[in-house]
Design an enzyme around this catalytic site. Structure first.
Site, PDB file in Angstrom:
ATOM      1  N   GLU A 480       0.718  -1.182  -0.067  1.00  0.00           N
ATOM      2  CA  GLU A 480      -0.013   0.197   0.045  1.00  0.00           C
ATOM      3  C   GLU A 480       0.681   1.223   0.051  1.00  0.00           C
ATOM      4  O   GLU A 480       0.281   2.375   0.152  1.00  0.00           O
ATOM      5  CB  GLU A 480      -0.748  -0.033   1.244  1.00  0.00           C
ATOM      6  CG  GLU A 480      -2.036  -1.194   0.998  1.00  0.00           C
ATOM      7  CD  GLU A 480      -2.798  -1.324   2.411  1.00  0.00           C
ATOM      8  OE1 GLU A 480      -2.404  -0.860   3.514  1.00  0.00           O
ATOM      9  OE2 GLU A 480      -3.748  -1.873   2.244  1.00  0.00           O
ATOM     10  N   GLU A 546      -6.574  -6.745  -2.044  1.00  0.00           N
ATOM     11  CA  GLU A 546      -7.123  -7.249  -0.885  1.00  0.00           C
ATOM     12  C   GLU A 546      -8.607  -7.087  -0.972  1.00  0.00           C
ATOM     13  O   GLU A 546      -8.964  -5.820  -0.776  1.00  0.00           O
ATOM     14  CB  GLU A 546      -6.333  -6.356   0.220  1.00  0.00           C
ATOM     15  CG  GLU A 546      -4.972  -6.538   0.473  1.00  0.00           C
ATOM     16  CD  GLU A 546      -4.536  -5.564   1.588  1.00  0.00           C
ATOM     17  OE1 GLU A 546      -5.121  -5.142   2.410  1.00  0.00           O
ATOM     18  OE2 GLU A 546      -3.108  -5.533   1.752  1.00  0.00           O
TER      19      GLU A 546
END
Length: 880
Positions: A480, A546
């Protein structure tokens, strides 16, 4: 005459390496805290120095695994035990600074060279052998291998002592409840999860120790290091039939530690073919040598799971002194394949291609096999096999952990799992967001870690370690978030092009270059339990790195780590309450993620056993719907999806297809069903039947059979029609909304979908339970018992076949869990691999399930346990 026909006589002219060997130092270690040692490493590493009061040590392992083995701490995975273990943030680093020693026998003769390899030490260390310090400067970095030529330091009588002092990371981070605690653990190049996350409590020693393998290698004058094998597979291929040639490109580093130049031949052999080159390595130098390209005719190609087989070639790279004596050789398992990528302008995301074919990614996020770094080949194999059994084709290794070990990649090569490998960054600790739990501001955290050159050096080393594995598909800068600019530039422009150059590099896990984030948010998620319809009708990120849900096991799974007094199921309090569930303290400590009101349609859970059973119904439905929803929109909305997450390295109560002890739950089998390569499924939004073909072949002459069953077992045939479907396609058939509403209105109904071949054998079948008009499973709550017949027989050592039969004119025998158990203890045998589970047997029907396990003391005399929603538990012996 072709070169490969000369191979046999050429090999007969060579002589084998006289003493070439490699072995692991994994037993007989001793350890003690630094505070108890009054001498330095030079004295301590003398074989004559008495180690009085030292304790047996676990190597590979950590300080905590050594303490646990010596019963100095309780099992931190059970109950609230972890709270009883002193945390390094409170004790100070010296508390977990330890000496480790190992006495071993080894000596060299003639031209032999001896090498000491440490594959991983966390975090810093000094290494001594027989009174000599081997590293001039203290070694730093969890992800940086160490190699020492110890030839001059081995004792003449062969009796040696290795001593290593290991220092914890610095800083160790404050485990204040934030993701990665206060974030400062990320100042190191180490595992960030050890300061705590939303799926794990802090690891008290922060994984300090000699955590990976320690080996001794013996060669002659030249050591072959870091071989690099690249396979080129041009064109668009199919898994079967004759293949055009592939090209194999080979290089290696040749290390000459001696005082003289050494002339010889570097030779590579694969599938009976060889390529070689004469070379002279100057004294005390390491030289990289590249061989001429080797053409491999009609290769057996390696494919991801679900698309083809995974053949592996054993190949050898040898250095022959003067072209005759083998100085060193490295064996490399090679999967012949080529990774490509292409931007999909429809979805606005990247497609993964392999051997010229596009692959729809069905993946799982992986943290680490064990939070205390207790890795074994068998556990890696079992976990990756579970992922294969879920019909997944990719595992993403999350950036808060590590570059996974070669043994992990070997299992992925074996089972056809592509790997997306993150480097050691996370948006949480490394400053993507403003975070009040963090000690330092966002700008400071964006510059973590402290030593950028160490990070770059470590990345280069780990790339060399795993780059030959066919399964490795994608490198990723971090979870991320990108690394700092200078690290990112080094990875993109130097490290990866020079040391690999064959794989796609993603700057970070939800980068726009992988999946254009046109939906707002962070480019991944959601993570909680969802209405099944949302997976089908809500468009999320086009390559979602995710997305996940719940994952609590059943009563037997929970009892392994929840004390009896805490076996209290969560209780739903209402949507207007905060929190919505009343949860026991141990469940909270193990970071339970809630089912909210999703169990209530089955009836409020009465106890933990009832909770566990109803949770499995929800688990199965959640993950089946997740993958079915994504697959129904492949190439239209999506090019892939990666579930957060498929496993836990600690006894957490969230997001897992099997528990820490390798006991699968219904998530695994719901996902297995929803991820079938050729699959028939039911859209809960418009009640259409949908076919998905995730293969490279058109599927024809298939009969689509759709039947409904009421709660008494009465069958209603809805349709039967011949269908076909093209490769890589999702295709809608037969809206049956009106019929389903009518059949389900009062009590709900069962729906059986089948694709049958011309022999009337099912090639895909999918069984749904549909709620009544109020969204309740009222019919399930009043079902009559079904008299399920169970028989089991051993078909081979470690293999059992279970047959389930349901007489005609009976209710459906619904949602049956099959378990292999030890007949004496009645405990499940773990791990056991089931061809299917949580199965339902129709009236007059029959189901056969195969079981695979490892015979031994734990299994004892095996028996089979079966229990279902409306089927009484029965345990039957396994007939020999």
């Amino acid at each position: 005459m072709s070169p490969h026909k000369l191979l046999l006589p050429l090999l007969l002219l060579t002589t084998p390496l006289l003493a070439q060997q490699r072995y692991e130092l994994n037993t007989g270690w001793q350890a003690t805290p630094k505070s108890k040692v009054s001498v330095d490493g030079a004295a301590l590493s003398q074989p004559t120095y008495a180690l009085s009061g030292w304790q047996p040590a676990v190597v590979p392992g950590t300080v905590l695994t050594t303490q646990l083995a010596n019963k100095q701490v309780p099992d931190p995975f059970y109950g609230m035990n972890n709270k009883q273990i002193p945390d390094i943030y409170r004790t100070g680093r010296d508390y977990y600074t330890y000496w480790f020693t190992k006495d071993f026998t080894e000596k060299v003769t003639g031209d032999e060279q001896a090498w000491l390899h440490l594959r991983g030490v966390n975090y810093s260390c000094d290494v001594f052998l027989n009174g000599q310090k081997l590293n001039a400067q203290t070694h730093h970095g969890m992800f940086l291998r160490q190699t020492y030529n110890v030839t001059p330091y081995l004792a003449k009588d062969g009796k040696n002592r290795l001593a290593v002092i290991v220092y914890p990371p610095d800083p160790v981070g404050n485990p204040n409840g934030g993701q990665g605690g206060d974030g400062t653990i990320a100042r190191n190049a180490t595992t960030q999860y050890t300061a705590g996350w939303d799926w794990i409590q802090p690891i008290r020693d922060r994984n300090t120790g000699i955590w990976d393998k320690v080996t001794i290698e013996k060669t002659q004058q030249i050591n072959v290091k870091n071989p690099h094998i690249i396979t080129r597979v041009p064109g668009k291929r199919k898994p079967t039939g004759p293949q055009a040639p592939a090209t194999v490109q080979v290089s290696a580093e040749l290390d000459n530690p001696t005082a003289k130049a050494v002339a010889g031949v570097l030779r590579y052999t694969i599938d009976g073919r060889t390529v070689e080159q004469k070379v002279t390595i100057p004294a005390r130098t390491t030289q990289q040598v590249s061989l001429k390209d080797l053409s491999l005719p009609n290769p057996k190609l390696w494919w991801p799971n679900g698309y083809g087989e995974q053949p592996l070639y054993e190949s050898k790279l040898q250095f022959l002194v003067r072209g005759k004596t083998v100085s060193d050789e490295e064996t490399v398992q090679v999967g012949v394949r080529e990774i490509q990528r292409e931007w999909n302008t429809t979805t606005q995301s990247m497609e993964v291609h392999l051997n010229g074919q596009k692959i729809f990614i069905k993946g799982g996020n992986w943290i680490i096999s064990d939070a205390m770094l207790r890795f074994t080949d068998a556990r890696y194999d079992a976990e990756i096999r579970f992922h294969r059994d879920m019909n997944l084709n990719l595992i993403r290794v999350w950036g808060g952990a590590l570059v996974e070990r070669p043994e992990f990649y070997q299992a992925c090569d074996k089972y056809g799992m592509l790997v997306m490998q993150d480097f050691w960054m996370s948006g949480d600790a490394n400053g993507r967001w403003v975070d009040p739990m963090k000690l330092e501001d966002q700008w400071t955290r964006r510059q973590y870690p402290n030593d950028h050159q160490l990070f770059i050096k470590s990345a280069a080393d780990q790339v060399k370690m795993v780059r030959n594995h066919a399964s490795l598909a994608i490198w990723c800068g971090g979870n991320e978030i990108t690394p700092p600019k200078d690290i990112l530039t080094a990875l993109e422009d130097s490290v990866l092009p020079k040391l690999d150059g064959t794989r796609w590099f993603v700057p970070y896990s939800n980068s726009d270059s992988m999946s254009y984030n046109n939906q707002g948010g962070n480019g991944d998620g959601p993570y909680g339990i969802q209405n099944l319809r949302s997976f089908w009708q809500h468009r999320t990120y086009p390559f979602n790195s995710e997305v996940g849900s719940v994952g609590v096991g059943d009563e037997e799974s929970l009892a392994r780590f929840v004390p009896p007094a805490n076996m209290v199921p969560p209780r739903y309090l209402g949507a207007d309450k905060k929190p919505t569930e009343a949860v026991d303290s141990v469940w909270q400590y193990h970071l339970y993620i809630g089912y909210e009101d999703h169990l209530l349609p089955y009836g409020a859970p009465k106890n933990v056993r009832d909770f566990g059973l109803k949770a499995q119904l929800v688990n199965y439905d959640q993950y089946r719907a997740l993958m079915e929803g994504f697959s129904s929109h492949m190439w239209e909305w999506y090019t892939g999806s990666i579930i957060w997450k498929t496993q836990n390295p600690w006894t957490a109560l969230r997001g897992q297809m099997y528990d820490y002890y390798l006991d699968p739950n219904a998530c695994l089998y719901g996902l297995r069903t929803g991820s079938e390569p050729l699959h028939v499924m039911y859209n809960p939004v418009d009640s259409a039947v949908v076919l998905v073909n995730n293969t490279f072949e058109t599927k024809r002459d298939l009969m689509l059979v759709v039947d409904a069953y009421d709660m008494a077992g009465k069958k209603t045939s809805l349709t039967q029609v011949i269908v076909e479907i093209n490769p890589s396609q999702a295709k809608k058939y037969l809206p049956i909304a009106g019929t389903m509403r009518k059949l389900a209105r009062e009590k709900g109904t069962f729906l059986m979908l089948q694709l049958q071949d011309l022999n009337k054998q099912p090639v895909s079948q999918n069984f749904y339970w549909i709620p009544d008009a109020k969204g309740q499973y009222s019919g399930l709550q009043t079902m009559n018992k079904a008299p399920l017949g169970v028989s089991a027989r051993q078909t081979a050592p470690g293999k059992v076949e279970v047959t389930l039969t349901n007489p005609a004119n009976q209710p459906v025998a619904f949602f049956n869990r099959v378990s292999l158990v030890n007949q004496q203890t009645q405990k499940r045998v773990l791990p056991t691999f089931y061809s299917d589970n949580y199965v339902s047997v129709l009236p007059g029907g029959r189901q056969t399930i195969t079981l695979d396990y490892t015979p031994g003391a734990e299994a004892g005399t095996p028996a089979v346990s079966v229990e279902g929603w409306n089927v009484a538990k029965q345990v039957v012996p396994v007939a020999q």
